[in-house]
Design a protein around this motif. Structure first.
Motif, PDB file in Angstrom:
ATOM      1  N   LYS A  31       0.779  -1.020   0.105  1.00 39.19           N
ATOM      2  CA  LYS A  31      -0.033  -0.212   0.117  1.00 39.19           C
ATOM      3  C   LYS A  31       0.851   1.122   0.117  1.00 39.19           C
ATOM      4  O   LYS A  31       0.451   2.535   0.026  1.00 39.19           O
ATOM      5  CB  LYS A  31      -0.820   0.055   1.150  1.00 39.19           C
ATOM      6  N   GLY A  32       2.017   1.071   0.165  1.00 42.71           N
ATOM      7  CA  GLY A  32       3.120   2.344   0.212  1.00 42.71           C
ATOM      8  C   GLY A  32       2.815   2.960   1.518  1.00 42.71           C
ATOM      9  O   GLY A  32       3.154   4.180   1.465  1.00 42.71           O
ATOM     10  N   ILE A  33       2.700   2.363   2.662  1.00 41.97           N
ATOM     11  CA  ILE A  33       2.586   3.263   3.896  1.00 41.97           C
ATOM     12  C   ILE A  33       3.817   2.760   4.816  1.00 41.97           C
ATOM     13  O   ILE A  33       4.085   1.678   4.959  1.00 41.97           O
ATOM     14  CB  ILE A  33       1.114   2.790   4.640  1.00 41.97           C
ATOM     15  N   PHE A  34       4.214   3.767   4.942  1.00 37.78           N
ATOM     16  CA  PHE A  34       5.695   3.612   5.894  1.00 37.78           C
ATOM     17  C   PHE A  34       5.227   3.754   7.330  1.00 37.78           C
ATOM     18  O   PHE A  34       4.523   4.740   7.773  1.00 37.78           O
ATOM     19  CB  PHE A  34       6.756   4.668   5.694  1.00 37.78           C
ATOM     20  N   LEU A  35       5.530   2.699   8.176  1.00 35.63           N
ATOM     21  CA  LEU A  35       4.694   2.730   9.634  1.00 35.63           C
ATOM     22  C   LEU A  35       6.072   2.936  10.454  1.00 35.63           C
ATOM     23  O   LEU A  35       7.023   2.163  10.393  1.00 35.63           O
ATOM     24  CB  LEU A  35       4.235   1.278   9.959  1.00 35.63           C
ATOM     25  N   LEU A  36       6.062   3.932  11.344  1.00 38.20           N
ATOM     26  CA  LEU A  36       6.934   4.338  12.302  1.00 38.20           C
ATOM     27  C   LEU A  36       6.395   3.771  13.627  1.00 38.20           C
ATOM     28  O   LEU A  36       5.438   4.376  14.075  1.00 38.20           O
ATOM     29  CB  LEU A  36       7.615   5.714  12.366  1.00 38.20           C
ATOM     30  N   ASN A  37       7.143   3.265  14.483  1.00 36.99           N
ATOM     31  CA  ASN A  37       6.961   2.947  15.993  1.00 36.99           C
ATOM     32  C   ASN A  37       7.710   3.979  16.761  1.00 36.99           C
ATOM     33  O   ASN A  37       8.925   3.758  16.683  1.00 36.99           O
ATOM     34  CB  ASN A  37       7.029   1.381  16.181  1.00 36.99           C
ATOM     35  N   LEU A  38       6.986   4.802  17.487  1.00 30.10           N
ATOM     36  CA  LEU A  38       7.775   5.602  18.283  1.00 30.10           C
ATOM     37  C   LEU A  38       7.527   5.189  20.144  1.00 30.10           C
ATOM     38  O   LEU A  38       6.504   5.229  20.272  1.00 30.10           O
ATOM     39  CB  LEU A  38       7.407   7.114  18.081  1.00 30.10           C
ATOM     40  N   MET A  39       8.616   5.056  20.433  1.00 33.73           N
ATOM     41  CA  MET A  39       8.724   4.454  21.716  1.00 33.73           C
ATOM     42  C   MET A  39       9.223   5.519  22.713  1.00 33.73           C
ATOM     43  O   MET A  39      10.501   6.077  22.357  1.00 33.73           O
ATOM     44  CB  MET A  39       9.262   3.185  22.118  1.00 33.73           C
ATOM     45  N   SER A  40       9.096   5.475  24.192  1.00 33.08           N
ATOM     46  CA  SER A  40       9.844   6.175  25.176  1.00 33.08           C
ATOM     47  C   SER A  40       9.033   5.991  26.479  1.00 33.08           C
ATOM     48  O   SER A  40       7.952   5.556  26.322  1.00 33.08           O
ATOM     49  CB  SER A  40       9.551   7.720  24.867  1.00 33.08           C
TER      50      SER A  40
END
Lengths: 232, 125
Positions: A31-40
């Motif tokens: 689908k051309g979706i870049f998924l970024l997982n942001l943690m902290s």
């Protein structure tokens, strides 16, 4: 005595989740979706960093944000103000998101027209590191008041990250935070992690982070073989 | 609540295996847990009891945990030593270039099926 039938499994607890995460990555690739997982940790500045990021990259990519929290919708409201698509996910007491919850979140976000989807994971340095969400890249924020020794205390979190943003650099004079030592500790746990000092509140240092994220999105789009290992 | 998430994943995997083998009820699940896996067995057992009771296939099933001792190897001198006692620094040569060889496992090893609960004969095998 009746005989007990034993089924051999020999499977990691995380195997099913890892498989679902690989499938999700392959679907996102199509689908051309870049998924970024942001943690902290809680309070490190994830939402402020995201707002800045949307300001700086919103003109180039259509951005959607999933805010995962145990309760409340304050974060989704804060993001919605920026004009980006935002959805609040409630984990119902759970301390992390897994691949299935992320897939449901993307569905809820109606992400098909989104180019950059960002998952703001539950504020926690332990559990989110154990569960692959299906993200293409993992980012984490470490803020100056938390101290430079966090990579030693939460090694798994730092070993799964592609980039570590050291946030709240503006308050460094008030804390015993040694940036070089912090970078060295991160690299002890993960030699491939990129460490970028930022101040999301003032916008200082955001340039290199935006540049990193943009280059990752473009590289991922260009690489046709990145997720081909999994059949969906 | 970290253990509860892990229990949910164990149950999901075990139910999947059970369904694939036409099993109605499971009496025990054997798990290997590394000494430094970050899971507290006592909490895991509490979460297990709560969550297993909510699964028709696992209601009352026992979780049998076998602990795997943590061992670290030193890349500088080759010494293999107990991780919990000495941490990341090699006790023999003091190098910090070390890595864990075992002890972070979380493996579902096997499932004991309740003999009386076995359903109609499996289609294959």
């Amino acid at each position: 005595m009746d005989e007990v039938k034993v089924l051999q499994v020999k499977q990691s607890v995380f195997a099913a989740n890892d498989r679902q995460a690989d499938q999700l990555r392959a679907q996102l690739k199509k689908k051309g979706i870049f998924l970024l997982n942001l943690m902290s940790s809680p309070g490190s500045g994830k939402t402020t960093t995201l707002k800045r990021t949307i300001e700086m990259l919103g003109g180039e990519f259509r951005i959607g944000v999933m805010e995962a929290d145990i309760d409340s919708d304050v974060d989704a409201r804060a993001i919605a103000v920026t004009g980006a698509k935002a959805i609040q996910l409630h984990t119902g007491g759970m301390c992390h998101l897994d691949a299935e919850m992320t897939r449901q979140g993307l569905e809820g976000l109606d992400a098909d027209d989104v180019e950059l989807a960002i998952l703001e994971n539950v504020g926690n340095l332990v559990c989110p590191a154990e569960f692959d969400t299906g993200a293409v890249k993992n980012a984490m924020i470490l803020s100056v008041p938390e101290g430079h020794d966090k990579p030693l205390k939460y090694p798994l979190m730092f070993s799964v990250c592609d980039v570590v943003l050291v946030n709240k650099m503006d308050v460094m004079p008030y804390f015993d935070f040694d940036f070089d030592q912090c970078r060295a500790y991160v690299q002890m746990r993960n030699p491939n992690a990129v460490v970028i000092p930022i101040c999301a509140r003032t916008g200082e240092g955001m340039g290199p982070w935006i540049e990193w994220l943009r280059s990752q999105i473009l590289a991922w789009r260009a690489d046709d073989f990145a997720t081909e290992k999994v059949e969906v | 609540m970290h253990e509860l998430g892990i229990v949910f994943h164990i149950i999901r995997s075990v139910e999947e295996v059970g369904r694939a083998n036409q099993v109605r009820h499971i009496r025990a699940v054997a798990l290997e847990l590394g000494e430094v896996s970050g899971v507290v067995e006592e909490y895991l057992q509490d979460c297990w009891k709560w969550a297993a009771a909510r699964s028709a296939m696992l209601d009352g099933a026992q979780l049998k945990v076998r602990t795997i001792p943590a061992r670290t190897v030193c890349e500088a001198c080759g010494e293999v030593y107990p991780t919990v006692q000495y941490g990341r620094q090699c006790p023999a040569c003091k190098s910090e270039q070390t890595h864990l060889v075992q002890g972070n496992e979380m493996m579902i090893q096997e499932i004991e099926v309740d003999p009386e609960s076995e359903a109609v004969p499996a289609a294959d095998e």
